[in-house]
Write an enzyme that holds these catalytic residues in place. Structure first.
Site, short mmCIF file in Angstrom:
data_model
loop_
_atom_site.label_atom_id
_atom_site.label_comp_id
_atom_site.label_asym_id
_atom_site.label_seq_id
_atom_site.Cartn_x
_atom_site.Cartn_y
_atom_site.Cartn_z
N HIS A 119 0.83 -1.46 0.30
CA HIS A 119 0.22 -0.03 -0.17
C HIS A 119 0.64 0.68 0.60
O HIS A 119 1.76 1.90 1.08
CB HIS A 119 -0.50 0.38 1.39
N GLU B 291 1.03 -4.60 11.45
CA GLU B 291 0.71 -3.50 11.43
C GLU B 291 1.20 -1.58 12.22
O GLU B 291 1.12 -2.62 13.31
CB GLU B 291 -0.20 -2.90 11.87
#
Length: 794
Positions: free
Chosen positions: A221, A421
């Protein structure tokens, strides 16, 4: 693998996406805040500036997100959630549940939200000023670089990790790694992006052919700039640690490590040139929509829940599995690596350690192994920087997401795989300032080492409370470890403790006893008070032998001591504890001494000492929800009665419960625990609890390490709800004061409190005689006494 290639890119319109956090936005109109936010901007290279030309040859203007608002809404019901999802331009919070969550709204959506009656607050009225400051700062840095300002990196550059880096800078650093260490580092190209950019990596190894390997990749991303800084740091530390760091040296002698820092190079360049908050690749979907979410485009379980069929969606899955050259290249990489043993796909943000499955909430095969290694990575991060991460499966911890890299790696190839994350939990979000880089990369390097060591060797050896530093001679406890295979299977009788007395000599091997539920126990060797025990654990699997500590030659040290309790408070009667203190503002969930009623955040029982009572924060009703009686509105304080800890080697211990991983703002709070030696006039922090153990945890502290021992000690526990939407529950039980030491250590011949060379001299001076030096009491000073003294050395 093939040679690198470059290509021209074409850009057009975008789908609005963003994250700006409460901390960044609280004072958006302040020039100082805008200046601080602008520090995260870096340099746009000439190559990348040329790449922003559209097909018509016109430079595309940067996207500033003018007129877009950041809103924090409170979800009270399914109806509220449906309204928010219908009106928002993007959802910023990773997990949607009852409580607060952050969203983006344009003007029309915001007006409709106001009319809907859903409770909310506007955090940022207009993103435009912040984004304009960001782009302006980048341009200033670009010019400074061109002019050779050394503070901006220049040609030679300052520390690579002092700021975020462009694609060209990252690729140059990969080449630099290989040029500086040609015997250990080779560059490779996985494939080519849609716009012709190479997807590059490095392999780092000193291991022989046929060894297992590990992959660390990032930036599927585009806006998640913290990812490539993390993977580049992992590469840097492994390369520079070989030969000087025992753990790194052991790892690279037995395995290869691949690092692919930028999987989505087109999107990454676009975040530097045009839209800092772009997520997907740069596929022209037609109809004015652009981009495919690469982490919904992998083949395993492609097309399931959590992946959109709408080309304008941020989670658009594409027209088919591996329709995108970037994800297809990574899929081919996995297919070509049969020796791949482990994998982490780094993303941002939220501080999560996520394992399969993402496409379902059903548990994967070897769920216990995944959780054990996830918790080991979580513990490694906590030890390194104190940051709190949450470990668990993607589907049940975060959200359903099909067609992901992690599911593909494990589901199709059997490779134990995680998404991490990285920082933070919303204070900066995707727009992390450069000042946060080092803390972030350091803690995630620690997690990466845990993943690499365990998956290469095949075993996870976990000491939930860490290695014991002392062993109480009065009541010695066996060592208990959780041991699981993460690859292959555990060998029968394959878990061993190897221990010795002192710092030299051979290790005695003890086969650990399998107690069920993957818990193995082994007794420490018999030793006199004051003795030093060195030890390590091994776990044999069908693919290798795991070790703890991981590095060959490293050991844990446990000192034999003797302790006796001078006070034990089981909480069954009130010994004079005080609830409340000046400054407490909690409106609910105040401390209370009860037999607790269980919720998903609160224990069902006390810590199982004697009786049933303990202190907890609020007593809920049977069958009540997790937030029915949690701490709300501020802090609640619990203070102990005065405790006598006058002994020089006094220890204070307690059992605590803490939960803060539920609600709309998980892990936003902590519980400071402090000690006072002057009856509460001043306080010194013992620990600031952030871990969500889901169990009672016993902690013990040597008083003299924090304050001067004395008769007027108190403990203070402050449970607090400071984060909007937090769900906080805490408990305290079984407080003890004990005296530790070896006052009558027979090996301390001169009674100076330490066994050292002076004691050896006394023993040798009386060799063959009786009296001084006759440690074992057999009437003669001989080799047995010398051995006992050496075992108690120090």
């Amino acid at each position: 693998m093939h040679q690198d290639s470059r290509g021209t890119r074409h850009t057009s319109s975008f789908v609005v996406s963003s994250l700006v956090s409460l901390c960044a936005i609280a004072a958006i109109t302040s020039p100082s805040v805008i200046a601080a936010a602008s520090e995260r901007a870096a340099v746009l290279t000439a190559h990348e500036r040329a790449a922003v030309l559209t097909a018509e040859g016109v430079i595309e203007s940067p996207v500033y997100h003018d007129g877009i608002s950041v809103v924090r809404a409170t979800i009270r019901s399914p109806r509220d959630l449906r309204v928010l999802l219908a009106l928002t331009k993007d959802t910023l919070s990773h997990r949607l549940d009852y409580g607060t969550a952050d969203f983006l709204f344009d003007g029309a959506g915001l007006r409709a939200l106001i009319a809907s009656g859903v409770p909310h607050e506007i955090l940022v009225a207009d993103l435009g000023p912040l984004m304009r400051a960001d782009f302006a700062a980048r341009e200033a840095k670009r010019k400074a670089k061109q002019e050779g300002d050394p503070a901006q990196g220049g040609v030679a550059g300052v520390d690579f990790f002092a700021d975020f880096r462009t694609l060209d800078e990252i690729n140059a650093q990969l080449d630099s790694f290989a040029a500086a260490h040609p015997d250990m580092v080779t560059t490779f190209t996985v494939g080519t992006s849609l716009e012709g950019r190479a997807i590059r990596g490095v392999r780092i190894t000193k291991a022989p052919a046929g060894s297992p390997g590990v992959l660390f990749n990032s930036l599927q991303h585009a806006r998640e700039w913290a990812g490539p800084m993390t993977t580049m740091y992992i590469a840097d530390r492994l390369i520079n640690g070989y030969g000087s760091d025992a753990r790194v040296t052991s790892l690279l002698n037995t395995a290869w490590i691949d690092v692919i820092p930028v999987v989505n190079p087109d999107g990454y360049v676009y975040t530097w040139s045009t839209n800092r908050l772009w997520r997907k690749n740069r596929r022209d979907n037609g109809g004015g929509t652009w981009g495919v979410d690469l982490n919904r485009n992998w083949a395993f379980q492609w097309g399931g829940g959590g992946a959109s069929t709408d080309p304008s969606s941020e989670t658009y899955r594409g027209v088919a599995a591996f329709s995108e050259p970037e994800s297809a290249a990574m899929g081919a990489y996995f297919a070509a690596q049969p020796l791949l043993a482990g994998h982490i796909d780094f993303h941002s943000y939220s501080q999560l350690i996520l394992s399969p499955w993402g496409y379902t909430v059903v548990q994967p095969p070897n769920a216990g192994g995944f959780l054990a290694l996830g918790n080991e990575m979580k513990s490694a991060i906590l030890r390194t920087t104190g940051a709190s991460y949450v470990a668990g499966p993607i589907g049940s911890t975060l959200y359903i997401a099909s067609g992901s890299a992690v599911d593909h790696a494990f589901g199709l190839h059997g490779v134990p795989s995680w998404t991490i994350e990285v920082r933070d939990q919303g204070s900066y979000g995707f727009v992390m300032p450069a000042s946060e880089i080092m803390a972030n990369v350091t803690e995630n390097y620690a997690a990466a080492l845990e993943l690499a060591d365990c998956t290469v060797d095949g075993a996870v050896i976990r000491l939930a409370d860490g290695p014991p530093t002392t062993l109480n001679l009065s009541a010695p406890q066996p060592l208990v470890a959780e041991v699981r295979a993460i690859r292959g299977t555990l060998t029968t009788n394959g878990v061993h403790m190897r221990a010795r007395l002192g710092s030299s000599g051979s290790f005695t091997d003890t086969v650990a006893t399998d107690g069920g539920n993957s818990l193995f126990s082994a007794a420490f060797p018999t030793a006199p008070c004051g003795a030093r025990i060195e030890w390590y654990l091994e776990a044999a699997t069908s693919v290798g032998v795991g070790r703890l500590p991981h590095a060959s030659g490293e050991v844990f040290v446990t000192m034999v001591t003797q302790s006796s309790d001078s006070l034990v408070d089981t909480m069954e009667t009130d010994q004079g504890w005080t609830v409340g203190a000046a400054g407490d503002t909690a409106t609910a969930g105040q401390w209370t001494r009860v037999d607790p009623v269980a919720t998903s955040a609160q224990p069902e029982n006390d810590s199982i000492d004697v009786g049933a009572l303990c202190f907890i924060t609020g007593q809920g009703a049977i069958g009540g929800g997790a937030g029915a009686a949690d701490v709300d509105g501020g802090a609640t304080t619990l203070t102990s009665p005065m405790l006598d800890a006058s002994g020089a080697e006094s220890l204070i211990s307690y059992r605590r419960w803490y939960s803060n991983n539920l609600g709309g703002a998980p892990n936003a709070d902590s519980m400071p625990i402090s000690i006072s030696n002057d009856n509460g006039a001043t306080w010194t922090l013992l620990e600031d609890v952030t871990e969500n153990a889901g169990a009672w945890v016993e902690k013990s502290f040597r008083v003299a390490d924090f304050v001067t021992p004395g008769p007027s000690m108190r403990l203070r526990f402050v449970a607090r709800d400071l984060g909007t939407g937090s769900l906080v529950e805490a408990g305290v039980d079984y407080v003890r004061v004990s005296i530790s030491g070896c006052a009558n250590n027979p090996a301390d011949l001169n009674k100076d409190g330490v066994v050292d060379g002076a004691d050896i001299s006394l023993l040798l001076n009386n060799w063959g005689g009786s009296g001084v030096g006759d440690i074992d009491g057999n009437g003669i000073v001989d080799a047995a006494d010398l051995s006992a003294l050496l075992n108690a050395w120090g």
